[in-house]
Design a protein around this motif. Sequence first.
Motif, PDB file in Angstrom:
ATOM      1  N   PRO A 150       0.774  -0.937   0.043  1.00 51.70           N
ATOM      2  CA  PRO A 150       0.099   0.204  -0.018  1.00 51.70           C
ATOM      3  C   PRO A 150       0.817   1.361   0.034  1.00 51.70           C
ATOM      4  CG  PRO A 150      -0.476  -1.234   1.994  1.00 51.70           C
ATOM      5  CD  PRO A 150       0.581  -2.179   1.150  1.00 51.70           C
ATOM      6  N   LEU A 151       2.024   1.317   0.464  1.00 54.06           N
ATOM      7  CA  LEU A 151       2.952   2.558   0.792  1.00 54.06           C
ATOM      8  C   LEU A 151       3.253   2.643  -0.985  1.00 54.06           C
ATOM      9  CD1 LEU A 151       5.387   1.738   3.570  1.00 54.06           C
ATOM     10  CD2 LEU A 151       3.228   3.289   3.135  1.00 54.06           C
ATOM     11  N   LEU A 152       3.042   1.901  -1.832  1.00 48.35           N
ATOM     12  CA  LEU A 152       3.474   2.292  -3.208  1.00 48.35           C
ATOM     13  C   LEU A 152       2.788   3.562  -3.855  1.00 48.35           C
ATOM     14  CD1 LEU A 152       3.712  -1.085  -5.482  1.00 48.35           C
ATOM     15  CD2 LEU A 152       5.358   0.721  -4.912  1.00 48.35           C
ATOM     16  N   LYS A 153       1.517   3.844  -3.342  1.00 47.37           N
ATOM     17  CA  LYS A 153       0.706   4.759  -3.795  1.00 47.37           C
ATOM     18  C   LYS A 153       1.505   6.377  -3.477  1.00 47.37           C
ATOM     19  CE  LYS A 153      -3.190   4.844  -1.590  1.00 47.37           C
ATOM     20  NZ  LYS A 153      -4.605   4.551  -1.059  1.00 47.37           N
ATOM     21  N   THR A 154       1.850   6.418  -2.191  1.00 47.86           N
ATOM     22  CA  THR A 154       2.487   7.756  -2.060  1.00 47.86           C
ATOM     23  C   THR A 154       3.873   7.804  -2.386  1.00 47.86           C
ATOM     24  OG1 THR A 154       3.145   6.722   0.227  1.00 47.86           O
ATOM     25  CG2 THR A 154       1.212   8.347   0.025  1.00 47.86           C
ATOM     26  N   ASP A 155       4.555   6.677  -2.371  1.00 46.45           N
ATOM     27  CA  ASP A 155       6.148   6.563  -2.563  1.00 46.45           C
ATOM     28  C   ASP A 155       6.398   6.679  -4.125  1.00 46.45           C
ATOM     29  OD1 ASP A 155       6.568   6.092  -0.055  1.00 46.45           O
ATOM     30  OD2 ASP A 155       7.173   3.830  -0.348  1.00 46.45           O
ATOM     31  N   LEU A 156       5.453   6.253  -4.923  1.00 45.14           N
ATOM     32  CA  LEU A 156       5.517   6.573  -6.460  1.00 45.14           C
ATOM     33  C   LEU A 156       5.308   8.117  -6.885  1.00 45.14           C
ATOM     34  CD1 LEU A 156       3.185   3.593  -7.738  1.00 45.14           C
ATOM     35  CD2 LEU A 156       5.820   4.017  -8.279  1.00 45.14           C
ATOM     36  N   VAL A 157       4.650   8.871  -5.918  1.00 46.46           N
ATOM     37  CA  VAL A 157       4.317  10.169  -6.214  1.00 46.46           C
ATOM     38  C   VAL A 157       5.733  10.923  -5.992  1.00 46.46           C
ATOM     39  CG1 VAL A 157       2.934  12.274  -5.717  1.00 46.46           C
ATOM     40  CG2 VAL A 157       2.030  10.133  -6.254  1.00 46.46           C
ATOM     41  N   LYS A 158       6.217  10.708  -4.730  1.00 48.44           N
ATOM     42  CA  LYS A 158       7.642  11.087  -4.319  1.00 48.44           C
ATOM     43  C   LYS A 158       8.619  10.798  -5.504  1.00 48.44           C
ATOM     44  CE  LYS A 158       6.583  10.237   0.573  1.00 48.44           C
ATOM     45  NZ  LYS A 158       6.927   9.669   1.724  1.00 48.44           N
ATOM     46  N   LYS A 159       8.873   9.699  -5.944  1.00 48.69           N
ATOM     47  CA  LYS A 159       9.670   9.443  -6.909  1.00 48.69           C
ATOM     48  C   LYS A 159       9.319  10.190  -8.432  1.00 48.69           C
ATOM     49  CE  LYS A 159      12.397   6.254  -5.185  1.00 48.69           C
ATOM     50  NZ  LYS A 159      13.781   6.407  -5.004  1.00 48.69           N
ATOM     51  N   ASN A 160       8.205  10.343  -8.754  1.00 44.71           N
ATOM     52  CA  ASN A 160       7.824  11.127 -10.075  1.00 44.71           C
ATOM     53  C   ASN A 160       6.448  11.323  -9.783  1.00 44.71           C
ATOM     54  OD1 ASN A 160       6.879  11.592 -12.708  1.00 44.71           O
ATOM     55  ND2 ASN A 160       7.727   9.933 -13.613  1.00 44.71           N
ATOM     56  N   PRO A 161       6.349  12.878  -9.706  1.00 47.11           N
ATOM     57  CA  PRO A 161       4.893  13.536  -9.607  1.00 47.11           C
ATOM     58  C   PRO A 161       3.899  13.325 -10.618  1.00 47.11           C
ATOM     59  CG  PRO A 161       6.602  15.081  -9.340  1.00 47.11           C
ATOM     60  CD  PRO A 161       7.363  13.746  -9.733  1.00 47.11           C
ATOM     61  N   LYS A 162       4.225  12.745 -11.810  1.00 45.38           N
ATOM     62  CA  LYS A 162       3.217  12.301 -12.998  1.00 45.38           C
ATOM     63  C   LYS A 162       2.722  11.102 -12.240  1.00 45.38           C
ATOM     64  CE  LYS A 162       5.644  14.322 -16.604  1.00 45.38           C
ATOM     65  NZ  LYS A 162       6.442  13.933 -17.855  1.00 45.38           N
ATOM     66  N   PHE A 163       2.999  10.431 -11.134  1.00 45.27           N
ATOM     67  CA  PHE A 163       2.120   9.333 -10.575  1.00 45.27           C
ATOM     68  C   PHE A 163       0.773   9.885 -10.094  1.00 45.27           C
ATOM     69  CE2 PHE A 163       5.971   6.836 -11.758  1.00 45.27           C
ATOM     70  CZ  PHE A 163       5.130   5.847 -12.436  1.00 45.27           C
ATOM     71  N   GLY A 164       0.930  11.045  -9.669  1.00 48.51           N
ATOM     72  CA  GLY A 164      -0.227  11.777  -8.738  1.00 48.51           C
ATOM     73  C   GLY A 164      -1.528  11.351  -9.200  1.00 48.51           C
ATOM     74  N   PHE A 165      -1.731  10.985 -10.626  1.00 52.63           N
ATOM     75  CA  PHE A 165      -3.026  10.551 -11.060  1.00 52.63           C
ATOM     76  C   PHE A 165      -3.485   9.086 -10.597  1.00 52.63           C
ATOM     77  CE2 PHE A 165      -0.205   8.396 -13.913  1.00 52.63           C
ATOM     78  CZ  PHE A 165      -0.600   7.106 -14.077  1.00 52.63           C
ATOM     79  N   LEU A 166      -2.661   8.531 -10.142  1.00 58.05           N
ATOM     80  CA  LEU A 166      -2.976   7.122  -9.329  1.00 58.05           C
ATOM     81  C   LEU A 166      -3.626   7.239  -8.157  1.00 58.05           C
ATOM     82  CD1 LEU A 166       0.373   5.424  -9.818  1.00 58.05           C
ATOM     83  CD2 LEU A 166      -1.684   4.932 -11.196  1.00 58.05           C
ATOM     84  N   VAL A 167      -3.664   8.457  -7.397  1.00 59.33           N
ATOM     85  CA  VAL A 167      -4.321   8.431  -6.148  1.00 59.33           C
ATOM     86  C   VAL A 167      -5.480   9.374  -6.350  1.00 59.33           C
ATOM     87  CG1 VAL A 167      -2.322   8.175  -4.857  1.00 59.33           C
ATOM     88  CG2 VAL A 167      -2.897  10.486  -5.437  1.00 59.33           C
ATOM     89  N   THR A 168      -5.937   9.708  -7.476  1.00 63.21           N
ATOM     90  CA  THR A 168      -7.228  10.452  -7.589  1.00 63.21           C
ATOM     91  C   THR A 168      -8.087   9.439  -7.788  1.00 63.21           C
ATOM     92  OG1 THR A 168      -7.018  10.387  -9.984  1.00 63.21           O
ATOM     93  CG2 THR A 168      -6.150  12.362  -8.946  1.00 63.21           C
ATOM     94  N   PRO A 169      -9.589   9.825  -7.526  1.00 58.04           N
ATOM     95  CA  PRO A 169     -10.750   8.794  -7.523  1.00 58.04           C
ATOM     96  C   PRO A 169     -10.928   8.284  -9.033  1.00 58.04           C
ATOM     97  CG  PRO A 169     -11.548  10.888  -6.321  1.00 58.04           C
ATOM     98  CD  PRO A 169      -9.802  11.074  -6.615  1.00 58.04           C
ATOM     99  N   MET A 170     -10.673   9.211 -10.097  1.00 57.57           N
ATOM    100  CA  MET A 170     -10.890   8.793 -11.389  1.00 57.57           C
ATOM    101  C   MET A 170      -9.550   7.918 -11.828  1.00 57.57           C
ATOM    102  SD  MET A 170     -12.854   9.035 -13.474  1.00 57.57           S
ATOM    103  CE  MET A 170     -13.107   8.639 -15.364  1.00 57.57           C
ATOM    104  N   GLY A 171      -8.440   8.078 -11.405  1.00 58.41           N
ATOM    105  CA  GLY A 171      -7.386   7.220 -11.486  1.00 58.41           C
ATOM    106  C   GLY A 171      -7.518   5.878 -11.130  1.00 58.41           C
ATOM    107  N   LYS A 172      -7.975   5.847  -9.732  1.00 54.90           N
ATOM    108  CA  LYS A 172      -8.257   4.527  -9.017  1.00 54.90           C
ATOM    109  C   LYS A 172      -9.120   3.599  -9.834  1.00 54.90           C
ATOM    110  CE  LYS A 172      -7.430   6.354  -4.488  1.00 54.90           C
ATOM    111  NZ  LYS A 172      -8.111   6.561  -3.143  1.00 54.90           N
ATOM    112  N   ILE A 173     -10.277   4.331 -10.567  1.00 56.82           N
ATOM    113  CA  ILE A 173     -11.527   3.703 -11.149  1.00 56.82           C
ATOM    114  C   ILE A 173     -10.568   3.394 -12.626  1.00 56.82           C
ATOM    115  CG2 ILE A 173     -13.529   4.052 -12.460  1.00 56.82           C
ATOM    116  CD1 ILE A 173     -14.370   5.724 -10.070  1.00 56.82           C
ATOM    117  N   SER A 174     -10.131   4.165 -13.427  1.00 57.05           N
ATOM    118  CA  SER A 174      -9.723   3.714 -14.624  1.00 57.05           C
ATOM    119  C   SER A 174      -8.436   2.778 -14.678  1.00 57.05           C
ATOM    120  CB  SER A 174      -9.239   4.955 -15.016  1.00 57.05           C
ATOM    121  OG  SER A 174      -8.214   5.656 -14.628  1.00 57.05           O
TER     122      SER A 174
END
Length: 73
Positions: A18-42
């Motif tokens: 589960p820490l991947l969600k936040t750690d990915l954004v720290k490594k590359n801000p473009k992963f921010g879409f992964l934590v949005t509601p639409m990103g989770k669904i899509s």
Amino acid sequence: MVEITSKTKYMDLLNEYPLLKTDLVKKNPKFGFLVTPMGKISLWESDLSEVSERAEMTVEDTVNLFIELVNSY
């Protein structure tokens, strides 16, 4: 440990690490879409090759990043 390849499902990794969600954004801000509601669904059924497209990274770089983070846990 889950084998990480371009065909690995993103949600399988997130459920296991589960820490991947936040750690990915720290490594590359473009992963921010992964934590949005639409990103989770899509991306519910997406594999890492599809995630790499959304993050504007090569599949190889995305897989390597996921491996690096998972190995750090």
